[in-house]
Structure formats: C-alpha cells, structure tokens
Design a protein around this motif. Structure first.
Motif, PDB file in Angstrom:
ATOM      1  N   VAL A 147       0.974  -1.140   0.065  1.00 46.15           N
ATOM      2  CA  VAL A 147      -0.002   0.048   0.204  1.00 46.15           C
ATOM      3  C   VAL A 147       0.947   1.279   0.096  1.00 46.15           C
ATOM      4  O   VAL A 147       2.018   1.360   0.889  1.00 46.15           O
ATOM      5  CB  VAL A 147      -0.902   0.045   1.213  1.00 46.15           C
ATOM      6  N   THR A 148       0.689   2.055  -1.021  1.00 41.54           N
ATOM      7  CA  THR A 148       1.314   3.234  -1.066  1.00 41.54           C
ATOM      8  C   THR A 148       0.457   4.548  -0.744  1.00 41.54           C
ATOM      9  O   THR A 148      -0.662   4.529  -1.252  1.00 41.54           O
ATOM     10  CB  THR A 148       2.101   3.752  -2.526  1.00 41.54           C
ATOM     11  N   VAL A 149       1.097   5.604   0.055  1.00 43.24           N
ATOM     12  CA  VAL A 149       0.375   6.699   0.467  1.00 43.24           C
ATOM     13  C   VAL A 149       1.232   7.946  -0.088  1.00 43.24           C
ATOM     14  O   VAL A 149       2.346   8.174   0.390  1.00 43.24           O
ATOM     15  CB  VAL A 149      -0.103   6.898   1.911  1.00 43.24           C
ATOM     16  N   GLN A 150       0.479   8.575  -0.724  1.00 41.00           N
ATOM     17  CA  GLN A 150       1.328   9.757  -1.133  1.00 41.00           C
ATOM     18  C   GLN A 150       0.586  11.258  -0.667  1.00 41.00           C
ATOM     19  O   GLN A 150      -0.423  11.400  -1.049  1.00 41.00           O
ATOM     20  CB  GLN A 150       1.216   9.881  -2.714  1.00 41.00           C
ATOM     21  N   GLY A 170     -11.653   5.502   3.348  1.00 39.42           N
ATOM     22  CA  GLY A 170     -12.295   4.544   4.225  1.00 39.42           C
ATOM     23  C   GLY A 170     -11.753   3.314   3.941  1.00 39.42           C
ATOM     24  O   GLY A 170     -11.179   2.448   4.650  1.00 39.42           O
ATOM     25  N   THR A 171     -12.107   2.774   2.467  1.00 41.93           N
ATOM     26  CA  THR A 171     -11.610   1.456   2.194  1.00 41.93           C
ATOM     27  C   THR A 171     -10.996   1.535   0.745  1.00 41.93           C
ATOM     28  O   THR A 171     -11.938   2.105  -0.215  1.00 41.93           O
ATOM     29  CB  THR A 171     -12.836   0.460   2.218  1.00 41.93           C
ATOM     30  N   VAL A 172      -9.994   0.999   0.584  1.00 38.78           N
ATOM     31  CA  VAL A 172      -9.309   1.063  -0.755  1.00 38.78           C
ATOM     32  C   VAL A 172      -9.357  -0.434  -1.320  1.00 38.78           C
ATOM     33  O   VAL A 172      -8.468  -1.327  -0.680  1.00 38.78           O
ATOM     34  CB  VAL A 172      -7.798   1.776  -0.854  1.00 38.78           C
ATOM     35  N   PRO A 173     -10.016  -0.739  -2.245  1.00 33.05           N
ATOM     36  CA  PRO A 173      -9.955  -2.108  -2.944  1.00 33.05           C
ATOM     37  C   PRO A 173      -8.690  -2.418  -3.493  1.00 33.05           C
ATOM     38  O   PRO A 173      -7.669  -1.779  -3.951  1.00 33.05           O
ATOM     39  CB  PRO A 173     -11.217  -1.848  -4.080  1.00 33.05           C
ATOM     40  N   ALA A 174      -8.701  -3.751  -3.594  1.00 34.33           N
ATOM     41  CA  ALA A 174      -7.224  -4.133  -3.995  1.00 34.33           C
ATOM     42  C   ALA A 174      -7.031  -3.795  -5.514  1.00 34.33           C
ATOM     43  O   ALA A 174      -8.026  -4.002  -6.337  1.00 34.33           O
ATOM     44  CB  ALA A 174      -7.093  -5.934  -3.931  1.00 34.33           C
ATOM     45  N   GLY A 175      -5.769  -3.384  -5.605  1.00 34.66           N
ATOM     46  CA  GLY A 175      -5.786  -2.808  -7.123  1.00 34.66           C
ATOM     47  C   GLY A 175      -5.984  -1.538  -7.536  1.00 34.66           C
ATOM     48  O   GLY A 175      -5.778  -1.331  -8.760  1.00 34.66           O
ATOM     49  N   GLU A 176      -6.584  -0.847  -6.675  1.00 34.30           N
ATOM     50  CA  GLU A 176      -7.302   0.593  -7.008  1.00 34.30           C
ATOM     51  C   GLU A 176      -6.304   1.567  -6.300  1.00 34.30           C
ATOM     52  O   GLU A 176      -5.618   1.420  -5.444  1.00 34.30           O
ATOM     53  CB  GLU A 176      -8.776   0.653  -6.768  1.00 34.30           C
ATOM     54  N   THR A 177      -6.623   2.795  -6.998  1.00 37.07           N
ATOM     55  CA  THR A 177      -6.130   4.048  -6.337  1.00 37.07           C
ATOM     56  C   THR A 177      -7.323   5.034  -6.269  1.00 37.07           C
ATOM     57  O   THR A 177      -8.092   5.008  -6.858  1.00 37.07           O
ATOM     58  CB  THR A 177      -5.036   4.507  -7.512  1.00 37.07           C
ATOM     59  N   VAL A 178      -7.151   5.793  -5.063  1.00 35.31           N
ATOM     60  CA  VAL A 178      -8.154   6.759  -4.654  1.00 35.31           C
ATOM     61  C   VAL A 178      -7.603   7.873  -4.154  1.00 35.31           C
ATOM     62  O   VAL A 178      -6.343   8.004  -3.814  1.00 35.31           O
ATOM     63  CB  VAL A 178      -9.259   5.946  -3.439  1.00 35.31           C
ATOM     64  N   ASN A 219      -3.334   0.922  -3.778  1.00 30.58           N
ATOM     65  CA  ASN A 219      -3.430  -0.560  -3.018  1.00 30.58           C
ATOM     66  C   ASN A 219      -3.038  -1.464  -4.015  1.00 30.58           C
ATOM     67  O   ASN A 219      -3.753  -1.938  -4.970  1.00 30.58           O
ATOM     68  CB  ASN A 219      -4.710  -0.884  -2.509  1.00 30.58           C
ATOM     69  N   ALA A 220      -1.675  -1.848  -3.933  1.00 32.71           N
ATOM     70  CA  ALA A 220      -1.110  -2.852  -4.904  1.00 32.71           C
ATOM     71  C   ALA A 220      -1.043  -4.249  -4.405  1.00 32.71           C
ATOM     72  O   ALA A 220      -0.773  -5.134  -4.928  1.00 32.71           O
ATOM     73  CB  ALA A 220       0.375  -2.598  -5.333  1.00 32.71           C
ATOM     74  N   SER A 221      -1.717  -4.208  -3.157  1.00 35.40           N
ATOM     75  CA  SER A 221      -1.908  -5.704  -2.324  1.00 35.40           C
ATOM     76  C   SER A 221      -2.994  -6.504  -2.796  1.00 35.40           C
ATOM     77  O   SER A 221      -3.919  -6.091  -3.452  1.00 35.40           O
ATOM     78  CB  SER A 221      -1.850  -5.410  -0.858  1.00 35.40           C
ATOM     79  N   PRO A 222      -3.079  -7.693  -2.781  1.00 33.52           N
ATOM     80  CA  PRO A 222      -4.377  -8.537  -3.241  1.00 33.52           C
ATOM     81  C   PRO A 222      -5.526  -8.337  -2.260  1.00 33.52           C
ATOM     82  O   PRO A 222      -6.490  -9.065  -2.566  1.00 33.52           O
ATOM     83  CB  PRO A 222      -3.525 -10.023  -3.140  1.00 33.52           C
TER      84      PRO A 222
END
Length: 312
Positions: A190-193, A247-255, A212-215
């Motif tokens: 998980v990357t936070v910028q 609140g929730t970041v789905p797997a493989g997505e960027t918000v 979120n690059a995690s599965p």
C-alpha cells in the motif's frame, strides 16, 4: 449537484470539508504585480485578459454542477492547477447538493509586463462567489469566496490568457497552497502519497493519494487517522474529517481523498498519521510536517466580509 455519498471517519461538525502535464510550468511573480511595473496594453490584450477573468469566475461558480474541465483550461502554474484538481475531489466527495451564484462588480485591466521572458498581465477584480452547501443530514450553509484584488495572468498565445494567481478572502491563493513533493510511503503493498496541503483559513486540508497494490482490500483504522501535536510530554491528537474515499481502498485500485483539520499556527512538532488494517500487523504511514511546511499564511484580513470566518 448531488455528489456521491461520503462519510466522516470521525464525527463531522458543521461543514469542515467545504473549502475550498510534464511540460515545465511558468513561474509567476512572488507577489501581485506592482502598478508601476505595468504598461498599457493594446485593446485586444486588455479585452482578452478581462474576458479570461470573467470566464474564470463563471467556471468556478459552475464547477459543482459542470465539473472542473472548463476551470482547468483557464488556469496555469502548479498552484492553481493543484487547486482545481482537488476542488474536483471536494465536490465529488461532498454528501449533498451544492448551489452557487456569482457577483462580478468590476473587472479592470491594469496593464502588462514581461518578466523573465514571461508575458504577464494584471486585472483588478471585484467579485464574489456564493456557494450554498446542503448536506444530506444537516442544515445548509452559505459560504462566500471574496475575490477582490489583483489577478495575475500569463499570456499563452496571441489574445489568450490564463489565470496564474488571485486573492481569495484577502490572501493570495499561492500563499495558501503548499506542494509536498516526494512525500511517499509504501508498506505491505500500500502506497500513501501526501500530494499537497491547502491552508485556506480556517482549515488545513491535506490532499492524499492511496494506491493499493496488495491482493486484499484495506480499511482505515479511525484511531490512527489524525494530526498529532508533540506537547513535550506526549502527543495530543487533533481530530479531523476524512472523505469516504479513504475509508476502504479495494485491491488494485487508487483513490484520492481529503483530510481536513483546524488550521494550525505552525507545523512544528506535528505529524500526519494514517493507519490501514488492524493489529497485529497494521500498515502505519506517518508524515512529520516540520520540514515540509515552511511557511504558514497570515490570517485573512478582517475587512473581507462574512467569508473571513467561513470554512474553506
């Protein structure tokens, strides 16, 4: 406009969230252009500069309903381009409807000057934009953006200008926009910028991108999402409001999302914190602000009208 639903990670008090390519960007003057520097311009240039300012006000007014596409085309430079980007996120995340009206009282071309081979122009503006925010579960509130003062523009082609800076509630917008370059943390896929900080009184708004690059989906721990202040004998928690997107970041997505707190007098001893997941292996992201935020803008002048106490 009815934005898609948003929720506050901590209780919302009022309307805290109501704030506000690769080519090298021209760098504008450090302050509004002094009248003595300006030279009269041809009628076409004067008309084009004034028209750009009028279109900017209208594009700002209509942005909750029509989006930021038109506004984006009318600004130049990293500060206002960042503001437009995150204004779009703010509108998108607001849980309710937004109505708006503009009052343009005077638009006067002041002149033009070339500095560092960049053709600037200055327009004296007297205008206000009223936004009525009507949240789904609260009373509506009217917020006024007072835009009185000089507007700095840059000519990008013959007869074409874009807005580079202007006063908002008595303070140059560029003074309240702090880019935060290279502020990236990666833990467990998980990357936070931390992209930027807007310091429009009376709030500080941190603009955040989560990848979120995690599965697995990751969910925010509300206890770890806050601004912490070092008081010497420990850290004091400053509660804020976060947009639903964080609140929730789905797997493989960027918000993209916003973290909003009461304005601080200084960045010294302050740490922005985000925590995803729960024990025993939470993903913790901390950003000490002392060396990132080097200048805090002064409070808005006391003669800008009712907007001086309104959230940004």
């Amino acid at each position: 406009m009815r934005a898609r639903a948003a929720f506050a990670i901590v209780p919302m008090i009022g309307l805290v969230l109501v704030l506000a390519g690769c080519a090298q960007q021209p760098v504008g003057p450090a302050a509004p252009i002094a009248p003595a520097q300006l030279a009269p311009g041809p009628a076409l240039a004067a008309s084009a500069a004034r028209q750009t300012v009028v279109e900017f006000i209208e594009a700002y007014r209509e942005s909750p309903d029509q989006g930021i596409g038109r506004l984006k085309q009318l600004v130049i430079g990293p500060d206002l381009q960042s503001w437009v980007r995150w204004l779009d996120v703010q509108h998108r995340e607001f849980d309710g409807t937004i109505e708006s009206a503009a009052d343009v009282r005077d638009v006067e071309f002041m002149g033009a000057v070339t500095a560092r081979r960049i053709p600037f122009a200055s327009v004296r503006l007297s205008a206000s934009v009223l936004f009525r925010f009507d949240p789904r579960d609260d009373d509506p509130i009217d917020l006024v953006r007072v835009l009185d003062g000089p507007v700095t523009l840059i000519r990008t082609a013959a007869g074409t200008y874009r807005v580079e800076d202007l006063l908002r509630n008595g303070v140059p917008m560029s003074d309240s926009i702090q880019p935060l370059r290279h502020q990236v943390r990666t833990v467990g896929g998980v990357t936070v910028q931390l992209d930027s900080l807007f310091m429009f009184p009376p709030k500080w708004q941190f603009n955040v991108v989560i990848r979120n690059a995690s599965p697995h989906d990751v969910s925010l721990d509300p206890d770890g999402a806050a601004l912490f202040v070092d008081r010497g004998d420990g850290f004091e928690r400053v509660e804020g409001v976060l947009t639903a997107s964080l609140g929730t970041v789905p797997a493989g997505e960027t918000v993209e999302g916003l973290m909003v707190f009461q304005a601080q007098r200084s960045a010294d001893g302050r740490v922005l914190s985000l925590v995803y997941g729960t024990r025993p292996r939470p993903l913790r992201f901390e950003f000490p602000l002392q060396d990132l935020v080097t200048a805090v803008p002064p409070p808005a002048p006391t003669d800008v009208g009712p907007a001086e106490t309104a959230p940004s």
